[in-house]
Write a protein that holds these residues in place. Structure first.
Motif, short mmCIF file in Angstrom:
data_model
loop_
_atom_site.label_atom_id
_atom_site.label_comp_id
_atom_site.label_asym_id
_atom_site.label_seq_id
_atom_site.Cartn_x
_atom_site.Cartn_y
_atom_site.Cartn_z
N GLY A 173 0.84 -1.19 0.00
CA GLY A 173 0.00 0.00 0.00
C GLY A 173 0.88 1.24 0.00
N ASP A 219 -2.36 4.26 3.59
CA ASP A 219 -3.39 3.25 3.39
C ASP A 219 -2.68 1.94 3.08
OD1 ASP A 219 -5.62 1.78 2.80
OD2 ASP A 219 -6.27 3.00 1.10
N HIS A 237 -2.31 -2.58 3.53
CA HIS A 237 -2.88 -3.90 3.71
C HIS A 237 -1.76 -4.81 4.20
CE1 HIS A 237 -6.65 -3.09 1.51
NE2 HIS A 237 -5.89 -2.22 0.85
N THR A 289 -5.97 -11.56 6.21
CA THR A 289 -5.58 -10.22 5.76
C THR A 289 -6.21 -9.17 6.66
OG1 THR A 289 -7.46 -10.09 4.26
CG2 THR A 289 -5.40 -10.96 3.34
N HIS A 308 -6.43 -4.42 7.09
CA HIS A 308 -6.30 -3.12 6.42
C HIS A 308 -6.24 -2.02 7.48
CE1 HIS A 308 -8.34 0.44 4.46
NE2 HIS A 308 -7.30 0.25 3.69
N GLN A 366 -5.91 2.55 7.64
CA GLN A 366 -5.87 3.77 6.85
C GLN A 366 -5.79 4.98 7.78
OE1 GLN A 366 -9.33 4.29 4.40
NE2 GLN A 366 -8.41 5.92 3.20
N CYS A 388 -2.33 -2.12 11.03
CA CYS A 388 -2.80 -3.25 10.25
C CYS A 388 -2.24 -4.50 10.93
CB CYS A 388 -2.27 -3.14 8.82
SG CYS A 388 -2.83 -4.46 7.74
#
Length: 195
Positions: free
Chosen positions: A107, A159, A161, A172, A174, A176, A182
Motif C-alpha cells: 500500500g 493506506d 494492507h 488479511t 487493512h 488507513q 494493520c
C-alpha cells in the motif's frame, strides 16, 4: 362405598367389586438383549465391509500364486547366458518441502513525524522487525509455534494492507490514516492446520 352400577355411564368398578379388571402390566423392554443384538449386528457389518474393501489373506495368497510361474522339473534348464529380468528402478525419495509462512505488507505509507512505517512479523516466540512497503518475506514453520502474525503501524497517514499465509490459509487486514495498525494473524488449530 358405592356399588358398581353398569347402567351409569362413566362408572368404573372398584377393586374387589364384580366386573373389576386389573390394569394391564407393562411389558419388559429387554434393554440389555437389544443392546447385544445391536452390537452383534454392527460387528457383522464391519466384518463384511472389511472383507469387501481389503479382501482376505487367502485371496492375496492365491493371487500371488497365480502371478508366480510354477517351476517344473521336466523343463530343461535355462541357458547360462540368459539375462535376469530387469529390476524396476527405485524412484528417488521426494524431498518434502519445508512448510513456510509468508508475511506481506503493501500500500502507501509515507514517513511521518516518527519516521517510516513500523512493521513487525513472526510467531508467538519470535518477533522480527520489517522494513519498507511493499514487503514480502518468509519464515520456516516451526512445529512449536502457536500463531504467526504481522503488524504494520502507520506514522500519521497512508493506506496499507497486510497478510499472513501458512499451508494454503491466509488472513488479511487493512489500516488507513493516522497511527492506525494493520494486524493479521493465523493460529495453529487443535487438530493441526491453521485458522
Amino acid at each position: 362405598m358405592s356399588q358398581f352400577d353398569p347402567q351409569r355411564p362413566g362408572h368404573q368398578p372398584q377393586w374387589g367389586q364384580p366386573g373389576y379388571q386389573a390394569p394391564p402390566q407393562p411389558q419388559k423392554k429387554h434393554t440389555a438383549r437389544n443392546v447385544f443384538i445391536g452390537l452383534g449386528g454392527l460387528l457383522v457389518a464391519l466384518i463384511v465391509v472389511g472383507a469387501a474393501l481389503g479382501g482376505s489373506d487367502g485371496d492375496k495368497k492365491s493371487d500371488t500364486a497365480k502371478d508366480t510361474p510354477a517351476v517344473s522339473a521336466s523343463k530343461p534348464a535355462e541357458k547360462a547366458d540368459a539375462k535376469p529380468a530387469a529390476k524396476p528402478k527405485a524412484k528417488p525419495a521426494e524431498k518434502k518441502k519445508a512448510e513456510v509462512v509468508t508475511f506481506k505488507v503493501w500500500g502507501t505509507a509515507p514517513a511521518g513525524a516518527l519516521g517510516p512505517i513500523d512493521i513487525t512479523y513472526g510467531s508467538d516466540s519470535d518477533n522480527i522487525k520489517g522494513s519498507g512497503v511493499p514487503m514480502t518475506t518468509t519464515l520456516k514453520v516451526s512445529k512449536d509455534a502457536m500463531y504467526y502474525n504481522v503488524t504494520a503501524q502507520l506514522q500519521g497517514k497512508g493506506d496499507i494492507h497486510c497478510s499472513v499465509s501458512v499451508g494454503g490459509k491466509t488472513k488479511t487486514a487493512h489500516a488507513q490514516g493516522g497511527y492506525n495498525i494493520c494486524s493479521a494473524q493465523l493460529s495453529g488449530g487443535f487438530l493441526g492446520g491453521w485458522e
